[in-house]
Design a protein around this motif. Structure first.
Motif, PDB file in Angstrom:
ATOM      1  N   THR A  52     -12.410  -1.018   2.578  1.00 35.75           N
ATOM      2  CA  THR A  52     -13.638  -0.326   2.188  1.00 35.75           C
ATOM      3  C   THR A  52     -13.470   0.293   0.806  1.00 35.75           C
ATOM      4  OG1 THR A  52     -12.964   1.700   3.349  1.00 35.75           O
ATOM      5  CG2 THR A  52     -14.285   0.126   4.586  1.00 35.75           C
ATOM      6  N   HIS A  53     -12.268   0.744   0.480  1.00 37.68           N
ATOM      7  CA  HIS A  53     -11.990   1.282  -0.852  1.00 37.68           C
ATOM      8  C   HIS A  53     -12.244   0.220  -1.923  1.00 37.68           C
ATOM      9  CE1 HIS A  53      -9.911   3.498  -4.051  1.00 37.68           C
ATOM     10  NE2 HIS A  53      -9.351   2.351  -4.355  1.00 37.68           N
ATOM     11  N   TYR A  54     -11.929  -1.041  -1.596  1.00 38.02           N
ATOM     12  CA  TYR A  54     -12.115  -2.135  -2.549  1.00 38.02           C
ATOM     13  C   TYR A  54     -13.522  -2.723  -2.495  1.00 38.02           C
ATOM     14  CZ  TYR A  54      -7.052  -1.953  -3.130  1.00 38.02           C
ATOM     15  OH  TYR A  54      -5.779  -1.537  -3.396  1.00 38.02           O
ATOM     16  N   GLY A  55     -14.417  -2.089  -1.733  1.00 38.03           N
ATOM     17  CA  GLY A  55     -15.826  -2.462  -1.774  1.00 38.03           C
ATOM     18  C   GLY A  55     -16.305  -3.404  -0.691  1.00 38.03           C
ATOM     19  N   VAL A  75      -3.698   3.003  -2.641  1.00 30.22           N
ATOM     20  CA  VAL A  75      -4.774   2.032  -2.851  1.00 30.22           C
ATOM     21  C   VAL A  75      -5.100   1.864  -4.335  1.00 30.22           C
ATOM     22  CG1 VAL A  75      -5.872   2.215  -0.589  1.00 30.22           C
ATOM     23  CG2 VAL A  75      -6.516   3.809  -2.384  1.00 30.22           C
ATOM     24  N   ASP A  76      -4.844   2.892  -5.130  1.00 31.06           N
ATOM     25  CA  ASP A  76      -5.080   2.793  -6.572  1.00 31.06           C
ATOM     26  C   ASP A  76      -3.806   2.465  -7.347  1.00 31.06           C
ATOM     27  OD1 ASP A  76      -7.864   3.403  -6.580  1.00 31.06           O
ATOM     28  OD2 ASP A  76      -7.343   5.490  -6.156  1.00 31.06           O
ATOM     29  N   ARG A  85      -8.538   0.304   6.364  1.00 33.55           N
ATOM     30  CA  ARG A  85      -9.448   1.197   5.645  1.00 33.55           C
ATOM     31  C   ARG A  85      -9.429   0.926   4.143  1.00 33.55           C
ATOM     32  NH1 ARG A  85     -12.613   2.100   9.599  1.00 33.55           N
ATOM     33  NH2 ARG A  85     -11.764   3.351  11.302  1.00 33.55           N
ATOM     34  N   HIS A  86      -8.313   0.401   3.650  1.00 35.71           N
ATOM     35  CA  HIS A  86      -8.232   0.118   2.209  1.00 35.71           C
ATOM     36  C   HIS A  86      -9.280  -0.899   1.770  1.00 35.71           C
ATOM     37  CE1 HIS A  86      -5.690  -2.977   4.098  1.00 35.71           C
ATOM     38  NE2 HIS A  86      -5.995  -3.740   3.063  1.00 35.71           N
ATOM     39  N   LEU A 137       0.795  -1.222   0.000  1.00 34.38           N
ATOM     40  CA  LEU A 137       0.000   0.000   0.000  1.00 34.38           C
ATOM     41  C   LEU A 137       0.835   1.284   0.000  1.00 34.38           C
ATOM     42  CD1 LEU A 137      -2.888  -1.101   2.352  1.00 34.38           C
ATOM     43  CD2 LEU A 137      -3.107  -0.450  -0.055  1.00 34.38           C
TER      44      LEU A 137
END
Length: 199
Positions: free
Chosen positions: A137-140, A84-85, A134-135, A80
């Motif tokens: 949640t970024h990935y759904g 995250v992207d 938290r990452h 990371l």
């Protein structure tokens, strides 16, 4: 003859790595070997993680030079550092330099969650706390909670998963965060129930 089927390079974040290679050779078929580099993580500080990211890229080049068939950049916190992207770009640029297929442990974790049909996650960790995840949640994923096992290497077993899953009905996917702390010999992997639920 070693590695006649495949030689897998892995950059392992903990400076002292014990459980991962032990578990690898319990799971890997004959003829698959592990080329391991340990990194600089001791206390999981930001400086250690950043330093480990730099070491892992240098190690990847050496692994490629020594003829491994696949490189896995280990450790979600280390992965990371690319953002995250930035995972796909990290993989692409490392492959371009090494000319060997590359993936990351975070990519593998996300793929495993997709295969299992997981949507709602309860995390068992060491003591990193919710911010370290938290990452997800970024990935759904729906992150329900993070529970410390209160243990160190190899201490997280099925009883921790049962306890965590019972806290968040209906039962979520309870997952350990690190192969160095939740050994395969104590883990139970169950696919989603056939009722159509995907949690």
């Amino acid at each position: 003859m070693y590695g006649y089927r495949a030689r897998i390079g892995y950059t392992s974040p903990p400076m002292v790595t014990e459980v991962f290679p032990y578990e690898f050779y319990k799971i890997a078929p004959p003829g698959v070997t592990l080329a391991l580099t340990t990194l600089a993580v001791v206390e999981i500080t930001a400086q250690e993680v950043q330093s480990s990211a730099q070491i892992s890229l240098k190690a990847a080049k050496e692994m490629a030079r020594n003829g491994v068939d696949l490189i896995v950049l280990g450790g979600a916190p280390v992965n990371l550092t690319a953002g995250v992207d930035g995972l796909d770009e990290l993989i692409r640029t490392t492959e371009a330099v090494c000319r060997v297929p590359v993936t990351t442990s975070l990519s593998a974790q996300l793929s495993a969650l997709r295969v299992m049909g997981a949507k709602r996650l309860a995390i068992i960790d060491l003591n990193l706390g919710p911010d370290a995840y938290r990452h997800l949640t970024h990935y759904g994923y729906d992150l329900l909670g993070v529970k410390s096992s209160g243990l160190w290497i190899g201490g997280c077993g099925p009883h921790h998963r049962r306890r965590v899953r019972s806290r968040y009905p209906p039962r979520p996917c309870a997952t350990g965060t690190c192969p160095r702390y939740c050994p395969a010999s104590s883990s139970t992997i169950r696919p989603p129930r056939s009722s159509g639920r995907t949690d």
